[in-house]
Design a protein around this motif. Structure first.
Motif, PDB file in Angstrom:
ATOM      1  N   SER A  77       0.836  -1.183   0.000  1.00 58.27           N
ATOM      2  CA  SER A  77       0.000   0.000   0.000  1.00 58.27           C
ATOM      3  C   SER A  77       0.881   1.247   0.000  1.00 58.27           C
ATOM      4  O   SER A  77       1.823   1.340   0.756  1.00 58.27           O
ATOM      5  N   PRO A  78       0.582   2.224  -0.864  1.00 59.59           N
ATOM      6  CA  PRO A  78       1.420   3.420  -0.909  1.00 59.59           C
ATOM      7  C   PRO A  78       1.273   4.304   0.323  1.00 59.59           C
ATOM      8  O   PRO A  78       2.179   5.044   0.664  1.00 59.59           O
ATOM      9  N   ASP A  79       0.148   4.211   1.034  1.00 61.53           N
ATOM     10  CA  ASP A  79      -0.069   5.053   2.196  1.00 61.53           C
ATOM     11  C   ASP A  79       0.683   4.453   3.382  1.00 61.53           C
ATOM     12  O   ASP A  79       0.476   3.301   3.732  1.00 61.53           O
ATOM     13  N   PRO A  80       1.565   5.242   4.028  1.00 63.62           N
ATOM     14  CA  PRO A  80       2.331   4.656   5.126  1.00 63.62           C
ATOM     15  C   PRO A  80       1.493   4.273   6.343  1.00 63.62           C
ATOM     16  O   PRO A  80       1.928   3.499   7.172  1.00 63.62           O
ATOM     17  N   LEU A  81       0.265   4.818   6.465  1.00 64.20           N
ATOM     18  CA  LEU A  81      -0.566   4.476   7.610  1.00 64.20           C
ATOM     19  C   LEU A  81      -1.321   3.179   7.415  1.00 64.20           C
ATOM     20  O   LEU A  81      -1.795   2.581   8.370  1.00 64.20           O
ATOM     21  N   VAL A  82      -1.445   2.745   6.164  1.00 68.03           N
ATOM     22  CA  VAL A  82      -2.244   1.557   5.865  1.00 68.03           C
ATOM     23  C   VAL A  82      -1.292   0.408   5.582  1.00 68.03           C
ATOM     24  O   VAL A  82      -0.495   0.481   4.661  1.00 68.03           O
ATOM     25  N   LEU A  91      -4.462  -7.590   4.679  1.00 67.55           N
ATOM     26  CA  LEU A  91      -4.206  -6.655   5.778  1.00 67.55           C
ATOM     27  C   LEU A  91      -3.185  -7.296   6.708  1.00 67.55           C
ATOM     28  O   LEU A  91      -3.378  -8.424   7.162  1.00 67.55           O
ATOM     29  N   ASP A 128      -1.145  -3.563  11.139  1.00 64.35           N
ATOM     30  CA  ASP A 128      -1.978  -2.407  10.826  1.00 64.35           C
ATOM     31  C   ASP A 128      -2.734  -1.989  12.089  1.00 64.35           C
ATOM     32  O   ASP A 128      -3.131  -2.819  12.898  1.00 64.35           O
ATOM     33  N   SER A 129      -2.933  -0.677  12.261  1.00 63.98           N
ATOM     34  CA  SER A 129      -3.512  -0.224  13.532  1.00 63.98           C
ATOM     35  C   SER A 129      -4.984  -0.594  13.693  1.00 63.98           C
ATOM     36  O   SER A 129      -5.546  -0.416  14.765  1.00 63.98           O
ATOM     37  N   THR A 130      -5.620  -1.123  12.649  1.00 65.02           N
ATOM     38  CA  THR A 130      -7.004  -1.553  12.814  1.00 65.02           C
ATOM     39  C   THR A 130      -7.113  -3.065  12.977  1.00 65.02           C
ATOM     40  O   THR A 130      -8.213  -3.601  12.938  1.00 65.02           O
ATOM     41  N   LEU A 133       5.822  -1.477  11.634  1.00 66.79           N
ATOM     42  CA  LEU A 133       6.015  -2.845  11.165  1.00 66.79           C
ATOM     43  C   LEU A 133       6.699  -3.745  12.168  1.00 66.79           C
ATOM     44  O   LEU A 133       6.773  -4.948  11.989  1.00 66.79           O
TER      45      LEU A 133
END
Lengths: 165, 256
Positions: B106-111, B151, B155-157, B179
């Motif tokens: 995923s390009p988004d560092p939060l996801v 996922l 991941d924070s979720t 990570l």
């Protein structure tokens, strides 16, 4: 009143977006992902400023949706950001063309910052948050990339006779 | 646009749309994978004969050691079945695995999601666990015809039911967005947990199979003033570097 010159070779616009999408999903180390400039957003800004008659909010929204599908984000996350950016660009394009390169870079920082803000807001909805103002780092690197990107694209536009430069 | 975001996040009405149109991302991931494929091809084509002979020798040794360990596994497995029958508990299900390759992140560092090159056409289903050679990596969240999105456990979720291998104490391992860390939630100050403990999946919740290594505990902070101990663990899977992964076929989870 002079006629608006007809824009030709619009395939080049599509090509730049495809290249920007590839660059935006290219795998990077986790530490470097915050430093990636927002290529697609920069192109939306560029084409809205230099082809405002052809590239408007509808196209920006479509490009945003395509980026959402390709990157696996929630549908509309990037599109909403691009709509806001495109609206601001359409309001200010005639002023922007008279700015010096560093003034343009500052304005680009604000615009990409708005887009990052909407993306960060949607991430918050999802339970993911960026620490402090870290989400503005891509806006900063995008603003740094703007002057060379603008120069290169202007050269290509002159060569392919795309817009009234 | 706001409606679209809210509909996509809180309902699953748009899932068929995102599955079908998500396939259009395949050429982009194919292009971004080109440098990796070229470097692998280069490594394979330009190695010397001596390097290949040495690699062959070390792989044969590794296979021999692993086969030796497997010999004891057969008798352990049989003993396990007998003991479970004694306790009148359900039999363990045999697991099939599918080898897959990571083609994008995923390009988004939060996801923390990754893209894997197997999809519905290979039997992949939503909720399927993903492992690499060293531990559990995550679960499939979106299945397209020829690839799927996974996922990661960091991941924070994401939260994962685990148990300590040493004593069977159960806990939940939460991803926090980096990570290299998982946080164990709601571990009381009197729980028997130490640094170096191995956390394995407990199988509760029916999502992940039992017994796969998840993480190693790196720090346990017991503060009498706090209601719970602060336990941090490091995932065993090479989440940053693994390229070849395994998709495990267990029982399909019952989705609401």
């Amino acid at each position: 009143m002079s006629q608006i010159p007809r824009a030709r070779n619009l395939w080049f616009v599509g090509l730049t977006f495809v290249l920007a999408l590839i660059a935006s999903i290219y795998p990077l180390e986790p530490e470097n992902r915050w430093l990636r400039p927002q290529f697609v957003c920069l192109l939306v800004i560029y084409w809205t400023f230099y082809l405002p008659e052809r590239f408007g909010m509808g196209w920006a929204c479509l490009v945003g949706l395509v980026q959402d599908f390709v990157s696996g984000f929630w549908l509309g996350q990037t599109a909403m950001g691009f709509l806001l950016v495109s609206y601001l660009c359409l309001l200010s394009y005639s002023r922007f063309r008279n700015y010096v390169w560093w003034q343009q870079a500052g304005w680009v920082f604000v615009l990409v910052g708005f887009q990052q803000l909407t993306v960060n807001w949607v991430n918050h909805l999802n339970g993911r948050s960026a620490e402090g103002l870290l989400f503005l780092l891509p806006a900063f690197t995008s603003a740094l990339l703007w002057p060379p990107l603008c120069a290169w694209l202007s050269r290509c536009c002159r060569r392919y006779r795309i817009a009234n430069h | 646009m706001l409606t679209l975001i809210l509909v996509h996040s809180y309902t699953n009405w748009l899932d068929p749309v995102s599955t079908r149109v998500g396939s259009l991302a395949k050429p982009f991931y194919w292009v971004t994978n080109i440098p990796q494929r070229m470097s692998e091809w280069g490594n394979d084509t330009f190695t010397t004969r001596n390097q290949l002979l040495a690699e062959n020798k070390s792989l044969r040794k590794e296979v021999l050691v692993l086969q030796g360990k497997l010999q004891t596994m057969a008798s352990l497995g049989a003993e396990n079945v007998r003991l479970r029958q004694l306790l009148n508990s359900a039999d363990m299900v045999d697991t099939n695995v599918l080898v897959a390759e990571l083609v994008g992140v995923s390009p988004d560092p939060l996801v923390h999601t990754v893209v894997v090159n197997k999809g519905a056409n290979h039997g992949v289903y939503e909720g399927q666990p993903l492992l690499d050679a060293t531990g559990l990596m995550g679960q499939v969240i979106q299945v397209m015809p020829n690839y799927c999105r996974v996922l990661l456990i960091t991941d924070s979720t994401h939260a994962l039911p685990v148990q300590i291998n040493r004593n069977g104490v159960r806990a939940i391992a939460d991803g926090v967005g980096t990570l290299y860390e998982l946080h164990l939630r709601h571990v009381s100050n009197t729980t028997d947990i130490r640094e170096g403990d191995l956390l394995v999946s407990s199988g509760l919740g029916g999502r992940f199979p039992v017994g796969y290594p998840v993480a190693t505990v790196t720090s346990v902070l017991r503060d009498p003033g706090q209601s719970f101990a602060s336990v941090i663990a490091r995932p065993k899977a090479q989440l940053n570097r693994s390229r070849h992964v395994l998709l495990v076929f267990g029982e399909k989870p019952v989705l609401p």
